[in-house]
Write a protein that holds these residues in place. Structure first.
Motif, PDB file in Angstrom:
ATOM      1  N   MET A   1       0.985  -1.413   0.375  1.00 10.05           N
ATOM      2  CA  MET A   1       0.312  -0.510  -0.350  1.00 10.05           C
ATOM      3  C   MET A   1       1.114   1.104  -0.245  1.00 10.05           C
ATOM      4  SD  MET A   1      -2.693   1.620   2.767  1.00 10.05           S
ATOM      5  CE  MET A   1      -3.509   0.393   2.461  1.00 10.05           C
ATOM      6  N   VAL A   2       0.690   2.176  -0.879  1.00  6.21           N
ATOM      7  CA  VAL A   2       1.341   3.220  -1.278  1.00  6.21           C
ATOM      8  C   VAL A   2       0.421   4.924  -0.320  1.00  6.21           C
ATOM      9  CG1 VAL A   2       2.756   2.656  -3.068  1.00  6.21           C
ATOM     10  CG2 VAL A   2       0.561   4.002  -3.227  1.00  6.21           C
ATOM     11  N   SER A   3       1.140   5.595   0.045  1.00  3.28           N
ATOM     12  CA  SER A   3       0.669   6.585   0.925  1.00  3.28           C
ATOM     13  C   SER A   3       1.415   7.889   1.145  1.00  3.28           C
ATOM     14  CB  SER A   3      -0.085   6.008   2.248  1.00  3.28           C
ATOM     15  OG  SER A   3      -0.246   7.116   3.068  1.00  3.28           O
ATOM     16  N   SER A   4       0.792   9.162   0.754  1.00  2.00           N
ATOM     17  CA  SER A   4       1.716  10.249   0.377  1.00  2.00           C
ATOM     18  C   SER A   4       1.001  11.351   1.091  1.00  2.00           C
ATOM     19  CB  SER A   4       1.915  10.794  -1.110  1.00  2.00           C
ATOM     20  OG  SER A   4       0.503  10.999  -1.694  1.00  2.00           O
ATOM     21  N   CYS A   5       1.537  12.251   1.857  1.00  5.25           N
ATOM     22  CA  CYS A   5       1.501  13.251   2.705  1.00  5.25           C
ATOM     23  C   CYS A   5       1.157  14.450   1.496  1.00  5.25           C
ATOM     24  CB  CYS A   5       2.057  13.625   3.441  1.00  5.25           C
ATOM     25  SG  CYS A   5       3.627  14.199   3.019  1.00  5.25           S
ATOM     26  N   GLU A   6       0.318  16.012   2.776  1.00  3.74           N
ATOM     27  CA  GLU A   6      -0.181  16.732   1.911  1.00  3.74           C
ATOM     28  C   GLU A   6      -0.950  17.074   0.825  1.00  3.74           C
ATOM     29  OE1 GLU A   6       3.925  18.304   0.729  1.00  3.74           O
ATOM     30  OE2 GLU A   6       4.788  19.017   2.867  1.00  3.74           O
ATOM     31  N   SER A   7      -2.038  15.753   0.913  1.00  2.89           N
ATOM     32  CA  SER A   7      -2.840  15.144  -0.452  1.00  2.89           C
ATOM     33  C   SER A   7      -2.142  15.813  -2.005  1.00  2.89           C
ATOM     34  CB  SER A   7      -4.381  16.162   0.198  1.00  2.89           C
ATOM     35  OG  SER A   7      -4.814  16.925   1.313  1.00  2.89           O
ATOM     36  N   ASP A   8      -1.033  15.231  -1.671  1.00  3.96           N
ATOM     37  CA  ASP A   8      -0.158  15.030  -3.609  1.00  3.96           C
ATOM     38  C   ASP A   8      -0.754  13.885  -3.817  1.00  3.96           C
ATOM     39  OD1 ASP A   8       1.111  14.845  -4.993  1.00  3.96           O
ATOM     40  OD2 ASP A   8       2.794  15.146  -4.156  1.00  3.96           O
ATOM     41  N   ILE A   9      -1.917  13.805  -4.787  1.00  2.00           N
ATOM     42  CA  ILE A   9      -2.213  12.839  -5.127  1.00  2.00           C
ATOM     43  C   ILE A   9      -1.479  12.104  -6.221  1.00  2.00           C
ATOM     44  CG2 ILE A   9      -4.493  12.384  -7.231  1.00  2.00           C
ATOM     45  CD1 ILE A   9      -5.297  12.526  -4.137  1.00  2.00           C
ATOM     46  N   HIS A  10      -1.140  13.170  -7.561  1.00  2.00           N
ATOM     47  CA  HIS A  10      -0.530  13.016  -7.829  1.00  2.00           C
ATOM     48  C   HIS A  10       0.945  11.998  -7.189  1.00  2.00           C
ATOM     49  CE1 HIS A  10      -2.083  15.982 -10.811  1.00  2.00           C
ATOM     50  NE2 HIS A  10      -3.066  14.841 -11.383  1.00  2.00           N
ATOM     51  N   GLY A  11       1.484  12.823  -6.632  1.00  2.00           N
ATOM     52  CA  GLY A  11       2.622  11.700  -5.893  1.00  2.00           C
ATOM     53  C   GLY A  11       2.514  10.102  -5.505  1.00  2.00           C
ATOM     54  N   SER A  12       0.859  10.506  -4.780  1.00  2.00           N
ATOM     55  CA  SER A  12      -0.205   8.684  -4.638  1.00  2.00           C
ATOM     56  C   SER A  12       0.132   8.196  -6.324  1.00  2.00           C
ATOM     57  CB  SER A  12      -1.052   8.839  -4.518  1.00  2.00           C
ATOM     58  OG  SER A  12      -1.026   9.462  -3.482  1.00  2.00           O
TER      59      SER A  12
END
Length: 125
Positions: A1-12
Motif C-alpha cells: 500500500m502506498v501513501s503520500s502526505c499533503e494531499s499529493d494525488i499525483h505523488g500517490s
C-alpha cells in the motif's frame, strides 16, 4: 500500500505505478536543490518513507515533523543503489511523465542531512 502526505494525488499515483512496476517500496520526495558541480539533486520530504528504504548501516529513527514540530516521522538516509525517479504530472496540455535513472550513493549521514544521491540528499531540520 502506498501513501503520500499533503494531499499529493499525483505523488500517490506515481508511487502506486512505480510499486506495481518494480514490486518495491517507492519513496516520495520533492526535488529541492540541484548541484550542477557534483551532478546531484537534493530530495526532501516529511519523513514518510518506508523503513525498507533506510540505509542498512544507519537504520531509521523516530523524529518530529521538521516544519510543524508535531507528529511522528521516520528519519533516515536512503539505502545506496540504483534508483528510478518517476513522477506523473499534469499541465494545461495534459498528463506527462518524468522518468530518470540514477545511483543513490553510499555516503554517511551527517547532522540532519540524510544523503542518498542519484545524487540525492535528503534534509530534515
Amino acid at each position: 500500500m502506498v501513501s503520500s502526505c499533503e494531499s499529493d494525488i499525483h505523488g500517490s499515483v506515481s508511487m502506486f505505478i512505480l510499486q506495481q512496476l518494480t514490486g518495491s517500496a517507492p519513496y516520495l520526495g520533492d526535488m529541492v536543490h540541484v548541484n550542477e558541480a557534483s551532478n546531484s539533486v537534493v530530495f526532501w520530504h516529511c519523513g514518510a518513507g518506508a523503513y525498507s528504504l533506510a540505509h542498512p548501516d544507519q537504520g531509521a529513527r523516530p523524529g518530529v515533523h521538521p516544519n510543524r514540530k508535531l507528529g511522528f516521522t521516520m528519519e533516515f538516509g536512503l539505502k545506496p543503489g540504483r534508483v528510478t525517479m518517476f513522477r506523473v504530472g499534469y499541465t494545461p496540455e495534459g498528463y506527462r511523465l518524468l522518468v530518470m535513472r540514477g545511483n543513490a550513493l553510499d555516503t554517511p549521514q551527517a547532522l540532519q542531512w540524510y544523503v542518498c544521491r542519484s545524487g540525492t540528499r535528503n534534509r530534515h531540520q
